[in-house]
Design a protein around this motif. Structure first.
Motif, PDB file in Angstrom:
ATOM      1  N   ASN A  73     -16.067 -27.216 -15.159  1.00  0.00           N
ATOM      2  CA  ASN A  73     -16.100 -28.291 -14.169  1.00  0.00           C
ATOM      3  C   ASN A  73     -17.256 -28.162 -13.184  1.00  0.00           C
ATOM      4  OD1 ASN A  73     -12.842 -27.658 -14.571  1.00  0.00           O
ATOM      5  ND2 ASN A  73     -13.420 -29.812 -14.720  1.00  0.00           N
ATOM      6  N   ARG A  74     -17.764 -26.943 -13.045  1.00  0.00           N
ATOM      7  CA  ARG A  74     -18.881 -26.725 -12.126  1.00  0.00           C
ATOM      8  C   ARG A  74     -20.155 -26.542 -12.946  1.00  0.00           C
ATOM      9  NH1 ARG A  74     -18.998 -22.331  -8.912  1.00  0.00           N
ATOM     10  NH2 ARG A  74     -20.433 -23.498  -7.592  1.00  0.00           N
ATOM     11  N   SER A 143     -13.498 -33.840 -14.460  1.00  0.00           N
ATOM     12  CA  SER A 143     -14.114 -33.977 -13.142  1.00  0.00           C
ATOM     13  C   SER A 143     -15.060 -32.812 -12.922  1.00  0.00           C
ATOM     14  CB  SER A 143     -13.047 -34.023 -12.045  1.00  0.00           C
ATOM     15  OG  SER A 143     -12.224 -32.872 -12.097  1.00  0.00           O
ATOM     16  N   ASP A 145     -18.522 -31.056 -10.239  1.00  0.00           N
ATOM     17  CA  ASP A 145     -19.086 -30.964  -8.894  1.00  0.00           C
ATOM     18  C   ASP A 145     -20.364 -31.784  -8.768  1.00  0.00           C
ATOM     19  OD1 ASP A 145     -20.699 -29.344 -10.447  1.00  0.00           O
ATOM     20  OD2 ASP A 145     -20.452 -27.537  -9.205  1.00  0.00           O
ATOM     21  N   GLU A 548     -17.414 -36.593  -0.401  1.00  0.00           N
ATOM     22  CA  GLU A 548     -16.654 -35.357  -0.250  1.00  0.00           C
ATOM     23  C   GLU A 548     -17.606 -34.164  -0.235  1.00  0.00           C
ATOM     24  OE1 GLU A 548     -12.981 -34.813  -2.413  1.00  0.00           O
ATOM     25  OE2 GLU A 548     -13.169 -36.830  -3.259  1.00  0.00           O
ATOM     26  N   VAL A 550     -18.794 -30.955  -1.373  1.00  0.00           N
ATOM     27  CA  VAL A 550     -18.567 -30.101  -2.548  1.00  0.00           C
ATOM     28  C   VAL A 550     -19.133 -28.699  -2.344  1.00  0.00           C
ATOM     29  CG1 VAL A 550     -18.393 -31.997  -4.197  1.00  0.00           C
ATOM     30  CG2 VAL A 550     -20.637 -31.011  -3.692  1.00  0.00           C
ATOM     31  N   THR A 557     -16.762 -25.741  -2.302  1.00  0.00           N
ATOM     32  CA  THR A 557     -15.498 -25.972  -1.597  1.00  0.00           C
ATOM     33  C   THR A 557     -14.321 -26.087  -2.553  1.00  0.00           C
ATOM     34  OG1 THR A 557     -15.768 -28.377  -1.687  1.00  0.00           O
ATOM     35  CG2 THR A 557     -16.713 -27.229   0.230  1.00  0.00           C
ATOM     36  N   GLY A 558     -14.589 -26.265  -3.843  1.00  0.00           N
ATOM     37  CA  GLY A 558     -13.531 -26.475  -4.826  1.00  0.00           C
ATOM     38  C   GLY A 558     -13.286 -27.933  -5.139  1.00  0.00           C
ATOM     39  N   LYS A 559     -13.875 -28.838  -4.371  1.00  0.00           N
ATOM     40  CA  LYS A 559     -13.688 -30.269  -4.637  1.00  0.00           C
ATOM     41  C   LYS A 559     -14.556 -30.684  -5.821  1.00  0.00           C
ATOM     42  CE  LYS A 559     -12.299 -31.571   0.022  1.00  0.00           C
ATOM     43  NZ  LYS A 559     -12.568 -32.424   1.202  1.00  0.00           N
ATOM     44  N   LEU A 560     -14.005 -31.578  -6.651  1.00  0.00           N
ATOM     45  CA  LEU A 560     -14.675 -31.996  -7.880  1.00  0.00           C
ATOM     46  C   LEU A 560     -14.632 -33.518  -8.030  1.00  0.00           C
ATOM     47  CD1 LEU A 560     -13.089 -29.303 -10.247  1.00  0.00           C
ATOM     48  CD2 LEU A 560     -15.430 -29.274  -9.340  1.00  0.00           C
ATOM     49  N   PRO A 561     -15.341 -34.240  -7.173  1.00  0.00           N
ATOM     50  CA  PRO A 561     -15.322 -35.702  -7.277  1.00  0.00           C
ATOM     51  C   PRO A 561     -16.291 -36.276  -8.299  1.00  0.00           C
ATOM     52  CG  PRO A 561     -16.601 -35.025  -5.368  1.00  0.00           C
ATOM     53  CD  PRO A 561     -16.056 -33.766  -5.977  1.00  0.00           C
TER      54      PRO A 561
END
Length: 567
Positions: A73-74, A143, A145, A548, A550, A557-561
Motif C-alpha cells: 500500500n505504500r 488504497s 499513500d 489528508e 499522509v 501517518t498510516g493514512k492511505l487515501p
C-alpha cells in the motif's frame, strides 16, 4: 465549527505554474483547496509553514511500481520524496494484459529491464487478472499513500496478441496490429493513461533476449497512436536510442502527429561527445512550435548506478570466482571475498569474459566512479574518482574498488555516474533543464531495486539545483513547475499539479533550507525477503494527499487515501 479541515499557514506558496512564490495561507476542505490568502479562519488542523515552501504534490510520470501496487500500500521510496501521483507501465514493461502461459516471459522481462528479482515477482504477484481492465480493477480495489495511473505496456500487449512471435520480435501482421489496437481501445475505455513502449537496445529480459518491442515497426506504433486520436485521450510514452550520432526526433514526430495527443520521451547526455542533445532540443522546440505536444523527461542528476558486493552489480560481477560466490549469504560472501587468495584470484581474472555484455564494461569505468558518501554527493570533482584516488595511493583502481566494497559489516558502496555527467559535471543537465519542453522524471521508482535509487530525484532537484549548486542554479518556481504543473499537463490531469482553489489538495510543506538526503540503504522488505535500495529524506514537514496528511515530519501517518486514477 472550523471553516477548514486543514490550514497551512504563513508559507511561501510555489503554486506549480512557474510563477514566483508568494506568501499565503492555504485552506483545505473536503479534499480540495478551498481558499488561498492571508488570515484564513482556523482549521481543524493547523500546519505552521513559517519559513517554508508550500508546493503541489509532485506528479512522477515515470515509475515502475507495477508489481508493488499489487502487494503493498505504500509506494516507497517515492512517498518519502513528496510524490502524490505516480504513473506505472513505463518503458512498455508490465504485467497486463497477460495469459497464464506468458507470465514467465513478462516476469523475466521485468527482471531484466528493471532489475526486480524473479523470486520477488513470482511470490509477490497475485495474478488475479488476464486483461488490462482487470488489472486496473485490482488497483482500484486497493488504497495507497499516493494516487496511481497506468499506461498499457506495449511489450505485454504484443506478447498477449502474438504469443511467442511477439516475444521473438517478429513483425506484426495487419491482424496482429488490429487486435492490439482493439485491446488498447478497451484499456483506454477502462481508464488507462495511454500506452508506453521501448525501442532501445539496453532493454533486455534477464535471459538476455531483447524487449519484444525493440523492432516494432513505425506502422505498428503509428496504428497504436491512432487509437489515442480516435478515443481523444491518452499519452504515448517511448524510450528510443537517442544518444546515437545522428539521432532524430523525426520518427517520434510522426507518432505524435498520428496520436494528436502528448508524447513524452527520455532525454539526456552521454559522458563524452559527439553530443546529440543540442540537436534534439532544437527539434523538440520546433515540434512544439508546429503544434505537437512533445516533452522530454530528464533525470536532474547523473544516470547512475550504485555498486557493491551486496547489490546486483559491482566491477567484478562477471569474473568466474565472484560468480561462484554470489549466491552465498552476504556475511559468508564477504568473509570469502576478504580471503587473500580469493581477492588475488578475482583481481587477476578477465575483466569481461563476454564481449557482448555491455554492463560488464560499464562497471569498470573508474574515472566516473566515486564513493557516494553520507550525505551523498552526486557531483564530485574528477580528483575524487576511484581512478584518481587509486593513482594517488599508488594502486590500481580495481584494488581500491575491491577493498572499499569488502570493508565493513555490509561492504562499502560505490556510485557510477554513467551518463549525464559529461566533462565530469552536471553542467549539461543544467543546460537541458533550461529547455521549456523538458520536465523532470526518470526516477524509476519501484525498479532497479539492487542498482539504482533515483526515486529521490525530486528532493535532489530542490537541494542541488535550487539551493546548493555554486553555479547555474535554478529558481524554485521553475523546478517545482517541472515536477508538478508541467508533468500533470502531459498526462492530462488538470485537477492537480497546481495550488489553486477547487483543485486537489495534494500538497507539500518543505523546509528548503534544511532539506537533506540520506545515504541509500539496503532493505530486505520485498516479497521472498527480496532486497531493495531505499533512500530517505529529511525536511518534509507534511505531505497532503486528497486533503489528508499522509506524511508528517518525514514519517508516514498510516493514512492511505491514494486511489487508481482513471482518465
Amino acid at each position: 465549527m472550523s471553516a477548514f479541515d486543514i490550514v497551512i499557514r504563513n508559507g511561501s506558496v510555489v503554486d506549480g505554474t512557474g510563477a514566483a512564490p508568494f506568501p499565503a495561507d492555504v485552506g483545505v476542505r473536503g479534499g480540495l483547496i478551498a481558499a488561498i490568502g492571508s488570515g484564513l479562519a482556523a482549521g481543524k488542523e493547523e500546519i505552521d509553514a513559517t519559513g517554508q515552501i508550500v508546493t503541489p504534490g509532485f506528479v512522477d510520470i515515470h515509475t515502475h511500481y507495477d508489481g508493488q501496487v499489487t502487494w503493498e500500500n505504500r509506494l516507497t521510496p517515492s512517498s518519502y520524496h513528496g510524490v502524490t501521483t505516480a504513473v506505472i507501465g513505463n518503458c512498455g514493461v508490465g504485467f497486463a494484459p497477460c495469459r497464464e502461459a506468458d507470465r514467465d516471459v513478462l516476469v523475466r522481462l521485468m527482471e531484466g529491464v528493471e532489475d526486480i528479482p524473479y523470486p520477488v515477482l513470482t511470490e509477490g504477484l497475485p495474478w488475479t487478472w488476464t486483461s488490462f481492465p482487470e488489472f486496473l480493477d485490482l488497483i482500484a480495489s486497493k488504497s495507497y499513500d499516493m494516487d496511481v495511473a497506468a499506461y498499457v505496456p506495449h511489450a505485454a500487449l504484443r506478447v498477449y496478441v502474438m504469443g511467442q512471435r511477439g516475444a521473438d520480435r517478429e513483425p506484426a501482421t495487419q491482424a496482429d496490429i488490429a487486435e492490439m489496437c482493439r485491446l488498447l481501445g478497451e484499456a483506454l475505455d477502462a481508464g488507462a493513461l495511454g500506452i508506453a513502449t521501448s525501442r532501445t537496445i539496453f532493454h533486455r529480459s534477464s535471459d538476455g533476449r531483447s524487449i519484444p518491442t525493440l523492432n516494432a515497426s513505425d506502422a505498428e506504433l503509428v496504428a497504436l497512436a491512432g487509437v489515442l486520436r480516435e478515443k481523444g485521450k491518452g499519452v504515448f510514452q517511448i524510450v528510443e536510442d537517442l544518444h546515437m550520432p545522428g539521432a532524430s526526433l523525426a520518427p517520434l514526430r510522426v507518432i505524435a502527429q498520428a496520436a494528436g495527443r502528448p508524447l513524452t520521451f527520455s532525454i539526456g547526455a552521454g559522458n563524452s561527445g559527439p553530443y546529440v542533445w543540442p540537436s534534439l532540443l532544437e527539434q523538440l522546440a520546433q515540434a512544439n512550435r508546429d503544434g505537437l505536444m512533445m516533452k522530454g523527461q530528464l533525470m536532474p542528476r547523473a544516470i547512475g548506478m550504485i555498486l557493491g558486493f551486496e547489490l546486483t552489480l559491482n566491477p567484478f560481477y562477471t569474473t568466474a570466482t565472484y560468480r561462484n560466490l554470489s549466491a552465498l549469504p552476504l556475511s559468508e560472501r564477504l568473509a570469502e571475498l576478504r580471503k587473500p587468495a580469493v581477492r588475488e584470484a578475482i583481481l587477476a581474472e578477465p575483466v569481461d569474459p563476454d564481449p557482448a555484455l555491455v554492463l560488464g564494461r560499464m562497471v569498470r569505468d573508474f574515472d566516473t566512479m566515486f564513493v557516494l558518501g553520507s550525505p551523498p554527493d552526486y557531483e564530485q570533482p574528477a580528483d575524487h574518482s576511484i581512478a584518481a584516488m587509486a593513482r594517488a595511493k599508488g594502486v590500481t583502481p580495481e584494488v581500491l574498488a575491491y577493498d572499499i566494497m569488502s570493508d565493513g559489516s555490509d561492504g562499502g558502496k560505490l556510485y557510477l555516474a554513467m551518463a549525464n555527467f559529461s566533462e565530469g559535471s552536471l553542467d549539461t543537465v543544467g543546460q537541458i533543464l533550461g529547455h521549456p519542453d523538458v520536465v523532470l522524471g526518470l526516477g524509476d521508482g519501484g525498479a532497479h531495486v539492487g542498482t539504482i535509487c533515483d526515486a529521490s530525484y525530486s528532493t535532489f532537484a530542490l537541494m542541488h539545483w535550487v539551493r546548493d549548486r555554486k553555479t547555474g542554479r535554478k529558481t524554485v518556481q521553475d523546478i517545482v513547475h517541472r515536477m508538478t504543473g508541467a508533468t500533470a499537463d502531459i498526462i492530462g490531469l488538470s485537477d492537480r499539479g497546481r495550488i489553486a482553489e477547487g483543485l486537489r489538495a495534494d500538497l507539500n510543506v518543505i523546509q528548503l533550507d534544511a532539506l537533506s538526503l540520506g545515504e541509500p540503504e539496503v532493505h530486505y522488505t520485498l516479497p521472498s525477503g527480496g532486497r531493495r535500495l531505499i533512500q530517505r529524506a529529511s525536511g518534509y514537514t507534511a505531505t497532503v494527499l486528497r486533503g489528508e496528511v499522509v506524511s508528517r515530519r518525514d514519517e508516514p501517518t498510516g493514512k492511505l487515501p491514494g486511489r487508481l486514477v482513471r482518465i
